[in-house]
Write an enzyme that holds these catalytic residues in place. Structure first.
Site, PDB file in Angstrom:
ATOM      1  N   ASN A  37       8.634  13.912  44.148  1.00 39.76           N
ATOM      2  CA  ASN A  37      10.137  13.669  44.218  1.00 39.76           C
ATOM      3  C   ASN A  37      10.716  12.756  43.110  1.00 39.76           C
ATOM      4  OD1 ASN A  37       9.986  10.456  45.021  1.00 39.76           O
ATOM      5  ND2 ASN A  37       8.888  11.389  46.735  1.00 39.76           N
ATOM      6  N   ASP A  49       7.221  13.022  52.959  1.00 38.38           N
ATOM      7  CA  ASP A  49       7.323  13.120  54.550  1.00 38.38           C
ATOM      8  C   ASP A  49       5.992  14.172  54.747  1.00 38.38           C
ATOM      9  OD1 ASP A  49       9.144  11.384  55.006  1.00 38.38           O
ATOM     10  OD2 ASP A  49      10.630  12.670  54.570  1.00 38.38           O
ATOM     11  N   LYS A  70      -7.409  26.801  41.737  1.00 43.73           N
ATOM     12  CA  LYS A  70      -6.134  26.784  41.090  1.00 43.73           C
ATOM     13  C   LYS A  70      -5.696  28.129  42.027  1.00 43.73           C
ATOM     14  CE  LYS A  70      -3.228  27.866  37.486  1.00 43.73           C
ATOM     15  NZ  LYS A  70      -2.969  28.307  35.897  1.00 43.73           N
ATOM     16  N   PRO A  74       1.380  10.450  57.590  1.00 46.23           N
ATOM     17  CA  PRO A  74       1.333   9.308  58.383  1.00 46.23           C
ATOM     18  C   PRO A  74       2.777   8.446  57.890  1.00 46.23           C
ATOM     19  CG  PRO A  74      -0.319   9.029  56.969  1.00 46.23           C
ATOM     20  CD  PRO A  74       0.169  10.276  56.690  1.00 46.23           C
ATOM     21  N   ASP A  75       3.608   7.747  58.435  1.00 47.05           N
ATOM     22  CA  ASP A  75       4.415   6.858  58.078  1.00 47.05           C
ATOM     23  C   ASP A  75       3.822   5.383  57.891  1.00 47.05           C
ATOM     24  OD1 ASP A  75       6.823   5.119  58.047  1.00 47.05           O
ATOM     25  OD2 ASP A  75       7.975   6.756  58.644  1.00 47.05           O
ATOM     26  N   LYS A  96      11.552   2.150  62.964  1.00 44.64           N
ATOM     27  CA  LYS A  96      10.406   1.678  62.310  1.00 44.64           C
ATOM     28  C   LYS A  96       9.903   0.236  62.561  1.00 44.64           C
ATOM     29  CE  LYS A  96      10.959   5.579  58.675  1.00 44.64           C
ATOM     30  NZ  LYS A  96      10.343   5.836  57.764  1.00 44.64           N
TER      31      LYS A  96
END
Ligand code: CTP
Length: 403
Positions: free
Chosen positions: A213, A281, A291, A309-310, A347
């Site tokens: 990201n 996530d 590859k 996992p968070d 959380k």
């Protein structure tokens, strides 16, 4: 006297008017010799006695003189100038500048910086004996002392005006010793361990491809640096980033969310945990060991994803290892306040730093941030600030909360 070591420390030196201003040059020389970075601000009165060129040559930094100078503001804005040093020193401090400080005036650059600073201020007064002992000056000194301003001097002796008494600027070595004493005072987060996550995670698809990201790690790295500056021992668990490692911080480099969780758990116990990383996530289920190759006319591969996992929720869950203060981030593109408050509860974080990451805001990957601090007491909307400044303010808030 043992040599003073102020390596890595930063002083903003305000030089105001008076015959003693020449001693500021020697003070700058001593500060530089001790390894301290010095930036000088010269008032109009000060410039009658020393030149900006001398201060610039000795400090090896730009000298600031004018509140409304476009060149000075573009080099460093006056608010940033008031916050970027570890200590603000006024030497010499004229009777007039002391009066302006006590009255809270902001009528030139020096007075504005003194009003805007969030750092400790050390004042070395210098003036004629009668001006010093005047009830107005004494009242101004009492006001400033009550506000936490520190003082060195003035000394007693013969004056340039042929009078004798109190009002002489302290000698530069004595001012240097007072600066060193203030800079070596215990820091608020000394003895505390802070864990910070930062940057993106990379989730492999095969050995050469990954899901990532746009997180740059700038905000998380700045927070790690700001906590270290307040004396915390900091472990920074970072995904792949191009920003440099902050000085004085233990950096653990990882790639995936699973590695980030393991590194965070290995770093416990911690008193403070700040989860600034943009953790993926999902990861690719059973990432290929080799590859992946295209086959002519073959169908494109379909990626199957498994939830990661968070890390924040795992470490914020109640238990003996839970850090006393857990701060999460919420990067949102819509309904920011509702999602952030919901995330804080879900959380089990104490605070959530929420920001709008719509591309139009330029926040993700940019150098500024506009945050909303969500705590049990409500939501604070902060102005748009440089990410370094957000980090400094957040670290100060954290120090207040845990000490
Ligand atoms: N976080 C984490 N581990 C994860 C996902 C998120 O530690 N696997 C942390 C982030 O570091 C951040 C907070 O959780 O402090 C919120 O992350 P964010 O991605 O904005 O929220 P999510 O919980 O993933 O929710 P959503 O994707 O639905 O917005």
């Amino acid at each position: 006297m043992a040599p003073v070591n102020l390596a890595g420390r930063r002083v903003l030196l305000i030089v105001s008017g008076g015959i003693a201003a020449f001693k500021a040059l020697e003070l700058v020389r001593l500060l530089r010799k001790s390894g301290c970075d010095v930036t000088c601000v010269l008032t109009k009165g000060g410039a009658q006695f020393v030149t900006p060129l001398s201060l610039q040559a000795l400090s090896e930094n730009h000298v600031y003189q004018d509140l409304f100078s476009l060149t000075d503001e573009s080099a460093m804005g006056h608010i940033q100038l008031s916050r970027s040093a570890d200590l603000v020193v006024v030497a010499p401090a004229s009777a007039n500048l002391l009066a302006r400080m006590a009255a809270g005036l902001a009528d030139d650059l020096a007075a504005t910086l003194l009003l805007a600073t969030d750092k400790r201020v050390l004042v070395a007064p210098a003036m004629n004996v009668r001006m010093w002992s005047h009830p107005a000056t004494m009242a101004n000194m009492a006001t400033l002392a009550a506000r936490g301003v520190s003082f060195v001097g003035p000394d007693v002796g013969a004056m340039a005006c042929n009078e004798f008494g109190a009002g002489r600027l302290s000698e530069p070595p004595a001012i240097l010793a007072a600066i060193a004493a203030l800079l070596s005072a215990p820091k608020p987060l000394a003895g505390k361990h802070a864990l910070v996550t930062s940057g993106p995670t990379h989730e492999p698809i095969d050995p050469v491809r990954y899901i990532a990201n746009r997180s740059s790690g700038r905000q998380g790295h700045a927070i790690a640096a700001a906590l270290a500056a307040l004396g915390a021992r900091v472990t920074l668990v970072s995904g792949p980033v191009t920003v440099s490692d902050p000085a004085g911080v233990k950096v653990v480099n990882i790639e995936t969310a699973a590695q980030m969780l393991a590194a965070c758990q290995a770093a416990l116990p911690a008193d403070i945990a700040v989860f600034a990383a943009a953790v993926a996530d999902w990861r690719v289920t059973g990432a290929a060991g080799q590859k992946m190759k295209k086959t002519p006319g073959g169908a494109p591969p379909v990626l199957d994803l498994t939830p990661n996992p968070d890390i924040l929720a795992t470490l914020a869950a109640a238990g003996p290892q839970r850090p006393a203060l857990v701060v999460g981030f919420a990067a949102e593109t819509h309904e920011l306040r509702r999602h952030a408050e919901d995330k804080r509860r879900r959380k089990n974080a104490d605070w959530i730093v929420a920001n709008d990451v719509n591309p139009a805001t330029g926040i993700m990957g940019g150098s500024e941030n506009e945050i909303h601090l969500v705590t049990a007491a409500g939501i604070e909307d902060w102005p748009r600030l440089a990410k370094d400044e957000v980090a400094t303010r957040l670290a100060a808030r954290i120090a207040q909360a845990v000490t």
